[in-house]
Design a protein around this motif. Structure first.
Motif, PDB file in Angstrom:
ATOM      1  N   CYS A  63      -4.510  -0.034   7.303  1.00  0.00           N
ATOM      2  CA  CYS A  63      -4.543  -0.728   6.025  1.00  0.00           C
ATOM      3  C   CYS A  63      -5.127  -2.129   6.168  1.00  0.00           C
ATOM      4  O   CYS A  63      -4.887  -2.801   7.165  1.00  0.00           O
TER       5      CYS A  63
ATOM      6  N   CYS B  76      -7.676   1.818   2.316  1.00  0.00           N
ATOM      7  CA  CYS B  76      -7.298   3.179   1.925  1.00  0.00           C
ATOM      8  C   CYS B  76      -8.098   3.597   0.676  1.00  0.00           C
ATOM      9  O   CYS B  76      -8.559   4.731   0.568  1.00  0.00           O
TER      10      CYS B  76
ATOM     11  N   CYS C  80       0.850  -1.190   0.000  1.00  0.00           N
ATOM     12  CA  CYS C  80       0.000   0.000   0.000  1.00  0.00           C
ATOM     13  C   CYS C  80       0.887   1.242   0.000  1.00  0.00           C
ATOM     14  O   CYS C  80       1.514   1.579   1.006  1.00  0.00           O
TER      15      CYS C  80
ATOM     16  N   HIS D  80      -0.132   4.033   2.439  1.00  0.00           N
ATOM     17  CA  HIS D  80       0.428   3.863   3.786  1.00  0.00           C
ATOM     18  C   HIS D  80       1.873   4.341   3.822  1.00  0.00           C
ATOM     19  O   HIS D  80       2.304   5.022   4.753  1.00  0.00           O
TER      20      HIS D  80
ATOM     21  N   CYS E 297      -4.158  -0.260  -0.546  1.00  0.00           N
ATOM     22  CA  CYS E 297      -4.942  -1.355   0.032  1.00  0.00           C
ATOM     23  C   CYS E 297      -6.425  -1.002  -0.096  1.00  0.00           C
ATOM     24  O   CYS E 297      -6.778   0.164  -0.293  1.00  0.00           O
TER      25      CYS E 297
HETATM   26 ZN   LIG Z   1      -3.450   1.276   2.969  1.00  0.00          ZN
END
Ligand SMILES: [Zn+2]
Ligand SMILES: [Zn+2]
Ligand SMILES: [Zn+2]
Length: 323
Positions: free
Chosen positions: A84, A110, A68, A71, A107
């Motif tokens: 996430c 998100c 991700c 993130h 992800c």
């Molecule tokens: Zn994420």
């Protein structure tokens, strides 16, 4: 002898910006040094997306190596959430009223909370093609079912097509995107166009051509219309064309079940509702803002088509949704 050090993997997140420049607009990519491409307003969106798509295609990675990127960047592209979770998808996000476009691995958690963003449908970019012997065997459908495919494609088109794109052109774009072959060519039969009630309309084709989303192909057969899609991001779709075609037929049925509802907007709204309704619970989406974006209209303008659908009993009631 020199030791070779491992190159750190570049993040799978790319951003381009459209900026005003003397005499017009330019496209600036944060990852291509010195790349300043002059563009016209009408082609801005399609050029930005095509550029991002080229970056993605130049960096194919198996799913287990994708992380991700949202993130990694401190989750500053969306409001706070619990963290996430879920599979990594390719997310197309738009900021600053269409001046900034970002294509990134994110992800599912998100992706779900990022505003003005859409998951690129079925991003099996790194999937190996099927060997011909296996293709001859009776194949099982792969990936998500028809409803999810249509839902994701509508969400993607909401981001990828200009906001002003009419409902008729969106119905057409949905069919083209789901029916195109691996060379991005599509042939829509007159039968399909009749089901869409667009067999005599040239306007929606012209609109998509004007937005540089597709190019009409000359010399098609008399009973079909051929076109080449220019939206390179769509090449991220899994090669399972029969599954996509099935999803296209499903969308066609969902749009023509609104037969008594006149006009393309109620028909598109009907597809959207079917694609976003949980078949178990029979309840649909609560976010009119998102629905309006997918239908190329404003939330307040959905009242009339929703009323029409309610009269045709396709929709029990829609009072619960807040505008
Ligand atoms: Zn994420
Ligand atoms: Zn670039
Ligand atoms: Zn995040």
């Amino acid at each position: 002898m020199r030791l070779r050090t491992a190159c750190p993997a570049t993040p799978r997140a790319w951003t381009v910006e459209l900026r005003s420049h003397a005499g017009g607009l330019v496209l600036i990519c944060r990852h291509c040094p010195h790349s300043i491409t002059p563009i016209t307003a009408v082609s801005a969106r399609s050029t930005a997306l095509a550029h991002l798509a080229r970056h993605v295609r130049g960096d194919l990675r198996p799913p287990h190596l994708r992380i991700c990127q949202c993130h990694e960047c401190g989750c500053r592209w969306h409001p706070r959430h619990r963290g996430c979770a879920g599979p990594i998808r390719l997310l197309l996000a738009c900021e600053r009223g269409g001046r900034l476009w970002r294509l990134t691995d994110a992800c599912s958690a998100c992706a779900a909370v990022t505003a003005r963003a859409a998951v690129v449908p079925d991003t099996a970019l790194a999937r190996a093609p099927q060997p011909p012997a296996a293709a001859r065997q009776r194949r099982r459908p792969k990936g998500p079912g028809e409803r999810i495919r249509v839902r994701e494609m509508l969400s993607y088109l909401a981001a990828a097509l200009p906001e002003s794109t009419s409902a008729a052109a969106r119905l057409l774009a949905l069919q083209c995107a789901l029916r195109m072959n691996t060379h991005m060519r599509v042939r829509l039969s007159k039968g399909v166009l009749r089901s869409l009630r667009l067999d005599t309309a040239e306007g929606p084709w012209n609109e998509l051509e004007h937005a540089r989303w597709l190019r009409m192909a000359p010399g098609g057969a008399a009973n079909e219309i051929a076109a080449e899609l220019l939206d390179l991001t769509l090449l991220g779709q899994a090669p399972a064309r029969p599954d996509r075609r099935r999803a296209a037929d499903w969308a066609l049925r969902a749009s023509s079940s609104a037969a008594r509802a006149i006009g393309p907007l109620p028909r598109l709204a009907s597809v959207y509702l079917a694609a976003n309704t949980d078949p178990e619970l029979g309840t649909g989406p609560g976010d009119l803002e998102q629905m309006a974006r997918a239908c190329g209209t404003r939330p307040a303008e959905l009242a009339s088509p929703l009323d029409q659908l309610a009269r045709t009993r396709l929709l029990g009631s829609w009072q619960g949704v807040s505008i």
